[in-house]
Write a protein that holds these residues in place. Structure first.
Motif, PDB file in Angstrom:
ATOM      1  N   PHE A 200      -1.545 -58.433  -0.672  1.00  0.00           N
ATOM      2  CA  PHE A 200      -1.763 -57.873   0.656  1.00  0.00           C
ATOM      3  C   PHE A 200      -1.540 -58.975   1.692  1.00  0.00           C
ATOM      4  CE2 PHE A 200      -3.787 -53.584   1.091  1.00  0.00           C
ATOM      5  CZ  PHE A 200      -3.521 -53.148  -0.193  1.00  0.00           C
ATOM      6  N   GLY A 201      -0.378 -58.909   2.336  1.00  0.00           N
ATOM      7  CA  GLY A 201      -0.089 -59.859   3.394  1.00  0.00           C
ATOM      8  C   GLY A 201      -0.525 -59.324   4.746  1.00  0.00           C
ATOM      9  N   PRO A 202      -0.159 -59.997   5.821  1.00  0.00           N
ATOM     10  CA  PRO A 202      -0.558 -59.559   7.167  1.00  0.00           C
ATOM     11  C   PRO A 202      -0.109 -58.134   7.500  1.00  0.00           C
ATOM     12  CG  PRO A 202       0.334 -61.777   7.228  1.00  0.00           C
ATOM     13  CD  PRO A 202       0.577 -61.266   5.851  1.00  0.00           C
TER      14      PRO A 202
ATOM     15  N   PHE B   8      -2.753 -55.217   8.292  1.00  0.00           N
ATOM     16  CA  PHE B   8      -2.657 -54.556   9.599  1.00  0.00           C
ATOM     17  C   PHE B   8      -2.591 -53.038   9.429  1.00  0.00           C
ATOM     18  CE2 PHE B   8       0.248 -52.434  12.555  1.00  0.00           C
ATOM     19  CZ  PHE B   8      -0.439 -52.599  13.752  1.00  0.00           C
ATOM     20  N   ALA B   9      -1.761 -52.567   8.514  1.00  0.00           N
ATOM     21  CA  ALA B   9      -1.624 -51.126   8.306  1.00  0.00           C
ATOM     22  C   ALA B   9      -2.924 -50.522   7.791  1.00  0.00           C
ATOM     23  CB  ALA B   9      -0.488 -50.846   7.324  1.00  0.00           C
ATOM     24  N   LEU B  10      -3.617 -51.246   6.910  1.00  0.00           N
ATOM     25  CA  LEU B  10      -4.897 -50.767   6.391  1.00  0.00           C
ATOM     26  C   LEU B  10      -5.935 -50.650   7.504  1.00  0.00           C
ATOM     27  CD1 LEU B  10      -6.891 -50.141   4.063  1.00  0.00           C
ATOM     28  CD2 LEU B  10      -7.255 -52.611   3.849  1.00  0.00           C
ATOM     29  N   VAL B  11      -6.023 -51.686   8.347  1.00  0.00           N
ATOM     30  CA  VAL B  11      -7.001 -51.669   9.440  1.00  0.00           C
ATOM     31  C   VAL B  11      -6.633 -50.610  10.475  1.00  0.00           C
ATOM     32  CG1 VAL B  11      -8.016 -53.040  11.305  1.00  0.00           C
ATOM     33  CG2 VAL B  11      -7.622 -54.078   9.073  1.00  0.00           C
ATOM     34  N   LEU B  12      -5.328 -50.427  10.711  1.00  0.00           N
ATOM     35  CA  LEU B  12      -4.901 -49.369  11.629  1.00  0.00           C
ATOM     36  C   LEU B  12      -5.327 -48.003  11.097  1.00  0.00           C
ATOM     37  CD1 LEU B  12      -3.328 -48.797  14.252  1.00  0.00           C
ATOM     38  CD2 LEU B  12      -1.302 -48.456  12.844  1.00  0.00           C
ATOM     39  N   PHE B  13      -5.252 -47.837   9.795  1.00  0.00           N
ATOM     40  CA  PHE B  13      -5.730 -46.597   9.183  1.00  0.00           C
ATOM     41  C   PHE B  13      -7.220 -46.408   9.467  1.00  0.00           C
ATOM     42  CE2 PHE B  13      -7.520 -44.603   5.252  1.00  0.00           C
ATOM     43  CZ  PHE B  13      -7.057 -43.321   5.498  1.00  0.00           C
ATOM     44  N   GLY B  14      -7.981 -47.510   9.412  1.00  0.00           N
ATOM     45  CA  GLY B  14      -9.388 -47.437   9.770  1.00  0.00           C
ATOM     46  C   GLY B  14      -9.596 -47.101  11.235  1.00  0.00           C
ATOM     47  N   MET B  15      -8.735 -47.654  12.092  1.00  0.00           N
ATOM     48  CA  MET B  15      -8.841 -47.365  13.524  1.00  0.00           C
ATOM     49  C   MET B  15      -8.560 -45.906  13.828  1.00  0.00           C
ATOM     50  SD  MET B  15      -9.685 -49.937  15.488  1.00  0.00           S
ATOM     51  CE  MET B  15      -8.980 -49.485  17.070  1.00  0.00           C
ATOM     52  N   SER B  16      -7.759 -45.254  12.988  1.00  0.00           N
ATOM     53  CA  SER B  16      -7.432 -43.848  13.239  1.00  0.00           C
ATOM     54  C   SER B  16      -8.654 -42.952  13.156  1.00  0.00           C
ATOM     55  CB  SER B  16      -6.370 -43.367  12.235  1.00  0.00           C
ATOM     56  OG  SER B  16      -6.895 -43.332  10.917  1.00  0.00           O
ATOM     57  N   THR B  17      -9.723 -43.465  12.548  1.00  0.00           N
ATOM     58  CA  THR B  17     -10.950 -42.663  12.466  1.00  0.00           C
ATOM     59  C   THR B  17     -11.643 -42.543  13.815  1.00  0.00           C
ATOM     60  OG1 THR B  17     -12.279 -44.609  11.901  1.00  0.00           O
ATOM     61  CG2 THR B  17     -11.332 -43.361  10.082  1.00  0.00           C
TER      62      THR B  17
ATOM     63  N   ALA C 291       1.939 -61.242  11.243  1.00  0.00           N
ATOM     64  CA  ALA C 291       3.099 -60.568  10.643  1.00  0.00           C
ATOM     65  C   ALA C 291       4.345 -60.736  11.505  1.00  0.00           C
ATOM     66  CB  ALA C 291       2.784 -59.088  10.446  1.00  0.00           C
ATOM     67  N   MET C 292       4.184 -60.629  12.825  1.00  0.00           N
ATOM     68  CA  MET C 292       5.328 -60.770  13.715  1.00  0.00           C
ATOM     69  C   MET C 292       5.865 -62.202  13.707  1.00  0.00           C
ATOM     70  SD  MET C 292       5.975 -57.798  14.788  1.00  0.00           S
ATOM     71  CE  MET C 292       7.119 -58.094  16.128  1.00  0.00           C
ATOM     72  N   GLN C 293       4.988 -63.169  13.593  1.00  0.00           N
ATOM     73  CA  GLN C 293       5.438 -64.555  13.510  1.00  0.00           C
ATOM     74  C   GLN C 293       6.208 -64.803  12.210  1.00  0.00           C
ATOM     75  OE1 GLN C 293       1.865 -66.856  14.060  1.00  0.00           O
ATOM     76  NE2 GLN C 293       2.071 -66.919  16.283  1.00  0.00           N
ATOM     77  N   LEU C 294       5.718 -64.227  11.122  1.00  0.00           N
ATOM     78  CA  LEU C 294       6.397 -64.409   9.835  1.00  0.00           C
ATOM     79  C   LEU C 294       7.772 -63.748   9.814  1.00  0.00           C
ATOM     80  CD1 LEU C 294       3.428 -63.812   7.342  1.00  0.00           C
ATOM     81  CD2 LEU C 294       4.537 -65.984   7.866  1.00  0.00           C
ATOM     82  N   SER C 295       7.906 -62.631  10.547  1.00  0.00           N
ATOM     83  CA  SER C 295       9.172 -61.898  10.537  1.00  0.00           C
ATOM     84  C   SER C 295      10.101 -62.313  11.670  1.00  0.00           C
ATOM     85  CB  SER C 295       8.896 -60.397  10.639  1.00  0.00           C
ATOM     86  OG  SER C 295       8.330 -60.081  11.897  1.00  0.00           O
ATOM     87  N   GLY C 296       9.676 -63.280  12.472  1.00  0.00           N
ATOM     88  CA  GLY C 296      10.502 -63.695  13.600  1.00  0.00           C
ATOM     89  C   GLY C 296      10.567 -62.655  14.697  1.00  0.00           C
ATOM     90  N   GLY C 297       9.537 -61.832  14.799  1.00  0.00           N
ATOM     91  CA  GLY C 297       9.481 -60.826  15.851  1.00  0.00           C
ATOM     92  C   GLY C 297      10.115 -59.504  15.487  1.00  0.00           C
ATOM     93  N   HIS C 298      10.485 -59.314  14.218  1.00  0.00           N
ATOM     94  CA  HIS C 298      11.130 -58.070  13.800  1.00  0.00           C
ATOM     95  C   HIS C 298      10.096 -57.124  13.173  1.00  0.00           C
ATOM     96  CE1 HIS C 298      15.068 -59.743  14.612  1.00  0.00           C
ATOM     97  NE2 HIS C 298      14.797 -60.795  13.850  1.00  0.00           N
ATOM     98  N   LEU C 299      10.149 -55.859  13.581  1.00  0.00           N
ATOM     99  CA  LEU C 299       9.191 -54.866  13.094  1.00  0.00           C
ATOM    100  C   LEU C 299       9.487 -54.401  11.676  1.00  0.00           C
ATOM    101  CD1 LEU C 299       8.844 -52.658  16.303  1.00  0.00           C
ATOM    102  CD2 LEU C 299       7.127 -54.202  15.357  1.00  0.00           C
ATOM    103  N   ASP C 300      10.617 -54.823  11.104  1.00  0.00           N
ATOM    104  CA  ASP C 300      10.954 -54.341   9.772  1.00  0.00           C
ATOM    105  C   ASP C 300       9.969 -54.821   8.710  1.00  0.00           C
ATOM    106  OD1 ASP C 300      11.603 -56.989   9.804  1.00  0.00           O
ATOM    107  OD2 ASP C 300      13.646 -56.738   9.038  1.00  0.00           O
ATOM    108  N   ILE C 301       9.138 -55.825   9.031  1.00  0.00           N
ATOM    109  CA  ILE C 301       8.146 -56.304   8.067  1.00  0.00           C
ATOM    110  C   ILE C 301       7.150 -55.210   7.710  1.00  0.00           C
ATOM    111  CG2 ILE C 301       6.544 -57.180   9.826  1.00  0.00           C
ATOM    112  CD1 ILE C 301       5.953 -59.519   7.899  1.00  0.00           C
ATOM    113  N   PHE C 302       6.978 -54.234   8.624  1.00  0.00           N
ATOM    114  CA  PHE C 302       6.027 -53.155   8.381  1.00  0.00           C
ATOM    115  C   PHE C 302       6.635 -52.036   7.546  1.00  0.00           C
ATOM    116  CE2 PHE C 302       4.620 -55.108  12.402  1.00  0.00           C
ATOM    117  CZ  PHE C 302       3.350 -55.506  12.013  1.00  0.00           C
TER     118      PHE C 302
END
Length: 502
Positions: free
Chosen positions: A139-141, A145-154, A453-464
């Motif tokens: 589980f990387g950044p 992030f996606a897991l916590v966003l799922f929690g935020m959806s509540t 995550a954005m720093q690791l991907s160089g600002g590209h959203l494809d990491i998600f």
């Protein structure tokens, strides 16, 4: 087998058992008092272990950790003030049960499901420590992030009838936690030139203000106008949930224990996230979701099972990889290393006896927790016999002390007061407090993991969307929001139709 028998002899000596018992008592006390928390208790207990043998020392720390995680439910249920962030979700139905005179059954249920959740996570840890640790470390950044966003959806589901009010409250929670120095870039955010605001708003301080101050204000206002009623204490016996009740909710406990164990195994998450995810899960799959927030016993079972299952989950990456999941397990890691125990893959080959002793210490700690809390229920409930205006004064003093001791800062006391008055105003305006809490609990992790995550991907959203796990949780988040928005629109349409027919 020889290693296990040796560990059994080491962990069940009077010295080791006494250390576990002392740790659980300290953890229960610190966890029950808002502002102190078991992390503070662990920090104070660590120096005491320096002169102890390895097994009793680790037993003391584990007892403190487990006792503190369980103790937070006491004040959450009796006073509506969580002793720890992990108990924040327990307030939602635990405190309404107290108002209905069912405090004893709520406390009895909480301690039993806490023990079940903790022992479940221990079994999972023993059986699959290597497998779970490998999954968790993947589980990387982006995935977190996606897991916590799922929690935020509540947030949509905790908005008590108004989707917009829930979103407003959630954004307020996110804004509160952005105050201070940015941990990644070091920029000042929303400090308005104040030196005190550079330290930010502490989560625990904010939670004390959100839960305690509105209660204190309402109590003083009602006392002035002579409108205080005697609290409904219910039975002062140590009432336990019936076997039928526990059996009916056994599948819920199993699911929430799995949620807590999985969340605990992911570094950087913790009990608060697990508790809210479990609460949301229980509400979403309940046949009567309208009961939640009004004293539903399932609203106590779900978060208490999950946040105690975190204790075993956090030990998985700690022992197998040497990676602490939160500040509390970081202190436990320090205790292990001080006594010459180096966590990692080699630990299970070089110190197998010590690992077994740790397992046994966790079991003994939960036995102590079960006994101490069941014996103490009657004493806990007696707190409700105190006149409310006097109880409000006592709570105010404890909250001031607790807020100050978090960082030894008088500014935290002022922050608690300001946030508390703001919370009282929000309640008066019909805006729910729960999404504010959820925003504060999940916000820092959400922001931090996204930016990493954005720093690791160089600002590209494809990491998600290149990660199947992240894509799964993002899809679930969108589905939850869509379903809850559709439900809200249908309820609004039905109300309009009813008003026209009337």
């Amino acid at each position: 087998m020889d290693h296990f028998l040796t560990a059994l002899q080491m962990a069940l000596t009077p010295y080791a058992i006494g250390a576990v018992g002392l740790g659980t008592i300290i953890g229960l006390i610190f966890g029950s008092i808002p502002g102190l928390t078991f992390t503070v208790a662990l920090a104070l207990a660590l120096p005491v272990t320096f002169g102890m043998d390895a097994v009793p020392a680790i037993a003391l720390l584990l007892g403190t950790y487990i006792g503190g995680m369980t103790g937070g439910s006491v004040s959450a249920i009796l006073l509506g003030i969580p002793g720890t962030p992990s108990a924040a979700a327990t307030v939602l139905d635990g405190y309404p049960m107290t108002k209905q005179g069912r405090a004893s059954i709520a406390l009895g249920t909480a301690v039993i499901v806490s023990t079940v959740g903790g022992l479940f996570s221990l079994v999972v840890m023993i059986v699959s420590v290597n497998l779970v640790s490998k999954i968790a470390i993947d589980f990387g950044p982006a995935e977190i992030f996606a897991l916590v966003l799922f929690g935020m959806s509540t947030i949509c589901g905790l908005s008590s009838g108004s989707l917009m009010k829930g979103l407003i409250a959630g954004v307020l929670g996110l804004l509160i936690m952005t105050v201070g120095i940015d941990k990644i870039d070091g920029d000042n955010r929303m400090t308005f030139g104040s030196v005190n605001l550079l330290q930010g708003v502490n989560l625990l301080v904010a939670m004390i203000g959100l839960f305690a101050v509105p209660f204190i204000i309402d109590t003083f206002v009602q006392h002035r106008h002579g409108g205080l009623e005697a609290p409904a204490t219910g039975s002062l016996k140590a009432n336990l949930p019936s076997f039928g009740l526990m059996w009916r909710n056994s599948w819920l406990m199993a699911r929430c224990a799995a949620i807590g164990t999985g969340i605990g195994a992911i570094p950087g998450t913790g009990g608060a996230i697990a508790a809210f995810l479990a609460y949301s899960h229980a509400r979403r799959f309940s046949k009567t979701p309208e009961r939640f927030g009004r004293g539903a016993i399932e609203g106590v079972i779900a978060p208490e099972t999950a946040n105690n299952a975190v204790t075993g989950g956090t030990l998985i990456p700690l022992l197998s990889l040497g990676v602490p999941g939160d500040p509390a397990t970081a202190i436990v890691l320090a205790g292990l290393m001080i006594h010459g125990i180096t966590p990692g893959p080699a630990l299970f080959m070089t110190s197998e006896t010590t690992v077994y002793a740790i397992y046994i210490a966790v079991v003994v700690a939960y036995i102590f927790i079960l006994v101490f809390q069941l014996l103490g229920i009657r004493l806990f409930v007696y707190v409700l016999r105190i006149p409310q205006q006097l109880l409000a004064v006592i709570i105010l003093v404890l909250c001031v002390i607790g807020a100050y001791t978090v960082r030894n800062s008088a500014f935290d006391v002022y922050s608690m007061g300001v946030i508390g008055v703001l919370a009282w105003g929000l309640i008066r305006a019909g805006i729910p407090i729960t999404p504010v809490i959820l925003g504060m609990v999940l916000g820092p992790t959400l922001e931090g993991e996204y930016r990493t995550a954005m720093q690791l991907s160089g600002g590209h959203l494809d990491i998600f969307y290149k990660s199947p796990v992240a894509l799964l949780f993002l899809g679930l988040s969108a589905l939850v929001v869509l379903m809850q928005a559709t439900t809200a629109l249908r309820e609004r349409a039905s109300k309009r139709l009813e008003s026209k027919n009337a």
